[in-house]
Scaffold this motif. Structure first.
Motif, PDB file in Angstrom:
ATOM      1  N   ARG A 132       0.741 -14.768  11.793  1.00  0.00           N
ATOM      2  CA  ARG A 132      -0.277 -14.584  10.667  1.00  0.00           C
ATOM      3  C   ARG A 132      -0.081 -13.687   9.617  1.00  0.00           C
ATOM      4  NH1 ARG A 132      -4.811 -14.861  13.352  1.00  0.00           N
ATOM      5  NH2 ARG A 132      -5.596 -12.870  13.008  1.00  0.00           N
ATOM      6  N   HIS A 133      -0.074 -12.295  10.270  1.00  0.00           N
ATOM      7  CA  HIS A 133       0.336 -11.189   9.136  1.00  0.00           C
ATOM      8  C   HIS A 133       1.341 -10.369  10.028  1.00  0.00           C
ATOM      9  CE1 HIS A 133      -3.388 -12.148   7.230  1.00  0.00           C
ATOM     10  NE2 HIS A 133      -4.017 -12.280   8.323  1.00  0.00           N
ATOM     11  N   LEU A 134       2.222  -9.975   8.755  1.00  0.00           N
ATOM     12  CA  LEU A 134       3.193  -8.794   9.298  1.00  0.00           C
ATOM     13  C   LEU A 134       2.987  -7.502   8.604  1.00  0.00           C
ATOM     14  CD1 LEU A 134       6.297 -11.027   8.488  1.00  0.00           C
ATOM     15  CD2 LEU A 134       5.184 -10.581  10.845  1.00  0.00           C
ATOM     16  N   LEU A 135       2.738  -6.314   9.265  1.00  0.00           N
ATOM     17  CA  LEU A 135       2.665  -5.018   8.754  1.00  0.00           C
ATOM     18  C   LEU A 135       3.954  -4.250   9.004  1.00  0.00           C
ATOM     19  CD1 LEU A 135      -0.630  -4.079  10.248  1.00  0.00           C
ATOM     20  CD2 LEU A 135      -0.411  -5.396   8.094  1.00  0.00           C
ATOM     21  N   ALA A 136       4.598  -4.069   7.777  1.00  0.00           N
ATOM     22  CA  ALA A 136       6.021  -3.380   7.824  1.00  0.00           C
ATOM     23  C   ALA A 136       5.536  -1.973   7.337  1.00  0.00           C
ATOM     24  CB  ALA A 136       6.826  -3.894   6.616  1.00  0.00           C
ATOM     25  N   VAL A 137       5.781  -0.854   8.211  1.00  0.00           N
ATOM     26  CA  VAL A 137       5.377   0.344   8.224  1.00  0.00           C
ATOM     27  C   VAL A 137       6.742   1.174   8.345  1.00  0.00           C
ATOM     28  CG1 VAL A 137       3.987   1.898   9.056  1.00  0.00           C
ATOM     29  CG2 VAL A 137       3.197  -0.458   9.294  1.00  0.00           C
ATOM     30  N   ALA A 138       6.967   1.937   6.871  1.00  0.00           N
ATOM     31  CA  ALA A 138       7.961   2.834   6.945  1.00  0.00           C
ATOM     32  C   ALA A 138       7.954   3.655   5.713  1.00  0.00           C
ATOM     33  CB  ALA A 138       9.193   2.185   6.895  1.00  0.00           C
ATOM     34  N   ILE A 154       0.776  -1.138  -0.137  1.00  0.00           N
ATOM     35  CA  ILE A 154       0.218  -0.136  -0.034  1.00  0.00           C
ATOM     36  C   ILE A 154       0.925   1.147   0.037  1.00  0.00           C
ATOM     37  CG2 ILE A 154      -1.790   1.405   1.097  1.00  0.00           C
ATOM     38  CD1 ILE A 154      -2.508  -1.397   2.599  1.00  0.00           C
ATOM     39  N   ILE A 155       0.822   2.093  -1.052  1.00  0.00           N
ATOM     40  CA  ILE A 155       1.454   3.280  -0.846  1.00  0.00           C
ATOM     41  C   ILE A 155       0.529   4.382  -1.179  1.00  0.00           C
ATOM     42  CG2 ILE A 155       3.208   4.590  -2.419  1.00  0.00           C
ATOM     43  CD1 ILE A 155       3.788   1.941  -4.006  1.00  0.00           C
ATOM     44  N   VAL A 156       1.018   5.468   0.059  1.00  0.00           N
ATOM     45  CA  VAL A 156       0.195   6.593   0.075  1.00  0.00           C
ATOM     46  C   VAL A 156       0.665   7.629  -0.574  1.00  0.00           C
ATOM     47  CG1 VAL A 156      -0.522   5.707   2.204  1.00  0.00           C
ATOM     48  CG2 VAL A 156       1.380   7.578   2.428  1.00  0.00           C
ATOM     49  N   PRO A 157       0.012   8.785  -1.180  1.00  0.00           N
ATOM     50  CA  PRO A 157       0.870  10.102  -1.801  1.00  0.00           C
ATOM     51  C   PRO A 157       1.675  10.740  -0.744  1.00  0.00           C
ATOM     52  CG  PRO A 157      -1.659   9.821  -2.017  1.00  0.00           C
ATOM     53  CD  PRO A 157      -1.410   8.858  -0.839  1.00  0.00           C
ATOM     54  N   GLY A 158       2.843  11.403  -1.343  1.00  0.00           N
ATOM     55  CA  GLY A 158       3.507  12.309  -0.426  1.00  0.00           C
ATOM     56  C   GLY A 158       4.871  11.570   0.021  1.00  0.00           C
ATOM     57  N   LEU A 196      -1.369   9.577   6.691  1.00  0.00           N
ATOM     58  CA  LEU A 196      -2.032   8.545   5.912  1.00  0.00           C
ATOM     59  C   LEU A 196      -1.464   7.113   5.820  1.00  0.00           C
ATOM     60  CD1 LEU A 196      -2.308  10.503   2.287  1.00  0.00           C
ATOM     61  CD2 LEU A 196      -3.999   9.688   3.725  1.00  0.00           C
ATOM     62  N   ILE A 197      -0.254   7.059   5.913  1.00  0.00           N
ATOM     63  CA  ILE A 197       0.567   5.712   6.322  1.00  0.00           C
ATOM     64  C   ILE A 197      -0.199   5.045   7.672  1.00  0.00           C
ATOM     65  CG2 ILE A 197       2.586   4.350   7.195  1.00  0.00           C
ATOM     66  CD1 ILE A 197       4.226   6.311   5.400  1.00  0.00           C
ATOM     67  N   GLY A 198      -0.358   5.861   8.770  1.00  0.00           N
ATOM     68  CA  GLY A 198      -0.949   5.518  10.069  1.00  0.00           C
ATOM     69  C   GLY A 198      -2.370   5.212   9.907  1.00  0.00           C
ATOM     70  N   GLN A 199      -3.096   5.771   9.037  1.00  0.00           N
ATOM     71  CA  GLN A 199      -4.563   5.481   8.775  1.00  0.00           C
ATOM     72  C   GLN A 199      -4.574   4.137   7.857  1.00  0.00           C
ATOM     73  OE1 GLN A 199      -6.902   7.749   5.607  1.00  0.00           O
ATOM     74  NE2 GLN A 199      -7.597   8.879   7.306  1.00  0.00           N
ATOM     75  N   GLU A 200      -3.747   3.704   7.095  1.00  0.00           N
ATOM     76  CA  GLU A 200      -3.885   2.861   6.105  1.00  0.00           C
ATOM     77  C   GLU A 200      -3.523   1.543   7.066  1.00  0.00           C
ATOM     78  OE1 GLU A 200      -5.091   2.319   3.332  1.00  0.00           O
ATOM     79  OE2 GLU A 200      -5.645   4.267   2.869  1.00  0.00           O
ATOM     80  N   ALA A 201      -2.529   1.836   7.951  1.00  0.00           N
ATOM     81  CA  ALA A 201      -1.836   0.332   8.658  1.00  0.00           C
ATOM     82  C   ALA A 201      -3.402   0.350   9.943  1.00  0.00           C
ATOM     83  CB  ALA A 201      -0.736   0.963   9.615  1.00  0.00           C
ATOM     84  N   ALA A 202      -3.992   1.235  10.334  1.00  0.00           N
ATOM     85  CA  ALA A 202      -4.987   0.896  11.044  1.00  0.00           C
ATOM     86  C   ALA A 202      -6.219   0.166  10.304  1.00  0.00           C
ATOM     87  CB  ALA A 202      -5.521   2.272  11.876  1.00  0.00           C
ATOM     88  N   LYS A 203      -6.371   0.618   9.124  1.00  0.00           N
ATOM     89  CA  LYS A 203      -7.530   0.009   8.178  1.00  0.00           C
ATOM     90  C   LYS A 203      -7.118  -1.592   8.174  1.00  0.00           C
ATOM     91  CE  LYS A 203      -9.004   3.875   5.780  1.00  0.00           C
ATOM     92  NZ  LYS A 203      -9.156   4.542   4.360  1.00  0.00           N
ATOM     93  N   GLN A 204      -5.677  -1.709   8.112  1.00  0.00           N
ATOM     94  CA  GLN A 204      -5.266  -2.936   7.538  1.00  0.00           C
ATOM     95  C   GLN A 204      -5.476  -4.130   8.918  1.00  0.00           C
ATOM     96  OE1 GLN A 204      -4.066  -4.776   4.832  1.00  0.00           O
ATOM     97  NE2 GLN A 204      -5.089  -3.179   3.917  1.00  0.00           N
ATOM     98  N   LEU A 205      -4.897  -3.320   9.976  1.00  0.00           N
ATOM     99  CA  LEU A 205      -5.265  -4.081  11.253  1.00  0.00           C
ATOM    100  C   LEU A 205      -6.661  -4.360  11.554  1.00  0.00           C
ATOM    101  CD1 LEU A 205      -3.814  -5.141  14.078  1.00  0.00           C
ATOM    102  CD2 LEU A 205      -4.263  -2.828  14.809  1.00  0.00           C
ATOM    103  N   GLU A 206      -7.490  -3.692  11.334  1.00  0.00           N
ATOM    104  CA  GLU A 206      -8.980  -3.966  11.347  1.00  0.00           C
ATOM    105  C   GLU A 206      -9.327  -5.066  10.387  1.00  0.00           C
ATOM    106  OE1 GLU A 206     -13.016  -4.530  11.577  1.00  0.00           O
ATOM    107  OE2 GLU A 206     -11.473  -3.781  13.187  1.00  0.00           O
ATOM    108  N   SER A 224       8.604   6.843  15.203  1.00  0.00           N
ATOM    109  CA  SER A 224       7.230   7.787  15.104  1.00  0.00           C
ATOM    110  C   SER A 224       6.254   7.724  14.033  1.00  0.00           C
ATOM    111  CB  SER A 224       8.077   9.273  14.479  1.00  0.00           C
ATOM    112  OG  SER A 224       8.640   8.947  13.212  1.00  0.00           O
ATOM    113  N   THR A 225       6.584   6.455  13.108  1.00  0.00           N
ATOM    114  CA  THR A 225       5.755   6.115  12.048  1.00  0.00           C
ATOM    115  C   THR A 225       4.607   5.188  12.701  1.00  0.00           C
ATOM    116  OG1 THR A 225       7.296   6.168  10.351  1.00  0.00           O
ATOM    117  CG2 THR A 225       5.409   5.269   9.762  1.00  0.00           C
ATOM    118  N   ILE A 226       5.103   4.190  13.554  1.00  0.00           N
ATOM    119  CA  ILE A 226       4.301   3.278  14.151  1.00  0.00           C
ATOM    120  C   ILE A 226       3.309   3.879  15.176  1.00  0.00           C
ATOM    121  CG2 ILE A 226       4.112   1.223  15.681  1.00  0.00           C
ATOM    122  CD1 ILE A 226       5.524   0.620  12.906  1.00  0.00           C
ATOM    123  N   ALA A 227       4.007   5.073  15.781  1.00  0.00           N
ATOM    124  CA  ALA A 227       3.244   5.807  16.721  1.00  0.00           C
ATOM    125  C   ALA A 227       2.071   6.492  16.011  1.00  0.00           C
ATOM    126  CB  ALA A 227       3.988   6.922  17.433  1.00  0.00           C
TER     127      ALA A 227
END
Length: 345
Positions: free
Chosen positions: A299-305, A111-115, A126-136, A151-154
């Motif tokens: 089961r799932h890994l969310l790599a966020v950076a 998942i790639i967000v703009p900017g 936006l990265i945080g928002q998409e990660a939250a959606k994926q967790l749900e 900071s990105t995970i936070a």
């Protein structure tokens, strides 16, 4: 519909650029409630005069409103953003980059967000928002979720109350503290996640980097053994990817360890492991936290950076990332990663 859009692009090629520009303005206002025109101009890299002209159009269409404390998006504006999201994503080329990275590294999803989150605060949100959606989307009731620091995970915590439905999730700190801002440490973030998602948390109040003697002593402690058992049972891992030199600096690593990292040409870091450009783990620190071998059980890994300067680090990690990985990054990092891949070939 696709044929119609293609025909429109051929007849009005400037339409694509203009649509993306106004969409970016609207999205930035949505993520930065109360933002002023000058700050908005700086974020979207436009002059105040150009920004004012576009804002007048958005306001006339009822998509934004200007208040005493700045601008905010209207209900109609939110509907327009959601309606156009997939279209703008495809026109901007982000969809093609996502599919390319998924195929190249055999990832579950990209998942790639703009900017670029290093220079644009909305991109990190936006990265945080998409990660939250994926967790749900990926989590189940009573899942154990391990989280690292940074900071990105936070930034994910701010979106959990909106996107996560009550599931009795258990959030576990995946590592100890590394001497940075307390709010960016895994312990604090795990607690924040639990608060926002109405779950519970388990913390690990130990230094991230231990001496050999301290490590051998700590892993014998019952509370540490209990945490290691939790890591074995972790269902979802949410983690960042760090620049090797920056992470060594944040850990206050000694000269000997820094020399090893430099000599072995490490560029990326995750879970206390340092990786070179080929994706090989060339060094690791003694740390009480989740280990690479435990990731295969998740089961799932969310790599966020995100951020262009993180591109080499992200690329090095992707070369050995487990196939159940969902990468959530930004346009700045993705474009740089793509360029690095071209240069390698």
């Amino acid at each position: 519909m696709e044929q119609l859009l293609t025909a429109q692009q051929k007849l009005l090629p400037e339409m694509t650029t203009l649509l993306q520009k106004r969409y970016r303005l609207l999205m930035t206002i949505q993520l930065s409630v109360g933002i002023g025109r000058r700050a908005l101009s700086e974020i979207v890299h436009s002059t105040e005069r150009e920004t004012r002209r576009e804002l007048d159009i958005l306001r006339a269409q009822g998509l934004i409103q200007v208040l005493a404390n700045g601008m905010e998006i209207t209900h109609e504006g939110n509907i327009v953003l959601e309606t156009l999201k997939d279209l703008v994503h495809e026109w901007s080329g982000l969809y093609d980059m996502e599919k390319q990275l998924e195929k190249t590294f055999k990832l579950a999803r990209v998942i790639i967000v703009p900017g670029d989150s290093e220079i644009e605060t909305p991109a990190k949100s936006l990265i945080g928002q998409e990660a939250a959606k994926q967790l749900e989307l990926l989590s189940k009731d009573q899942d154990t979720v391990a989280v690292t620091g940074g900071s990105t995970i936070a930034a994910i915590a701010n979106h959990l109350s909106v996107h996560i439905k009550p599931k009795s999730l258990v959030f576990v700190a995946a590592r100890g503290g590394i001497g940075e801002n307390v709010e960016l440490q895994a312990n604090h973030i795990a607690s924040a996640f639990a608060t926002q998602a109405s779950g519970t948390s388990r913390t690990l109040y130990l230094p991230d980097h231990l001496s050999e003697t301290a490590y051998k002593t700590m892993i014998k402690e019952p509370v540490i053994k209990e945490m290691m058992d939790l890591y074995d049972k972790t269902n979802i891992v949410i983690h960042g990817i760090g620049d090797a030199k920056e992470m060594a600096k944040r850990r206050n690593s000694g000269h000997e360890e820094v020399d090893i990292i430099l000599h072995k040409q490490a560029v990326g870091e995750a879970f206390g492991y340092y990786f070179n450009e080929q994706g090989k783990a060339v060094h690791r620190i003694r740390t009480v936290g989740i280990q690479l071998k435990q990731l295969k059980h998740a089961r799932h890994l969310l790599a966020v950076a995100g951020g262009a300067s993180k591109a080499s680090a992200i690329l090095s990690y992707l070369k050995h990332a487990p196939h159940q990985t969902v990468l959530i990054t930004d346009e700045g990092a993705a474009k740089k990663i793509t360029q690095l891949m071209i240069n390698e070939n």
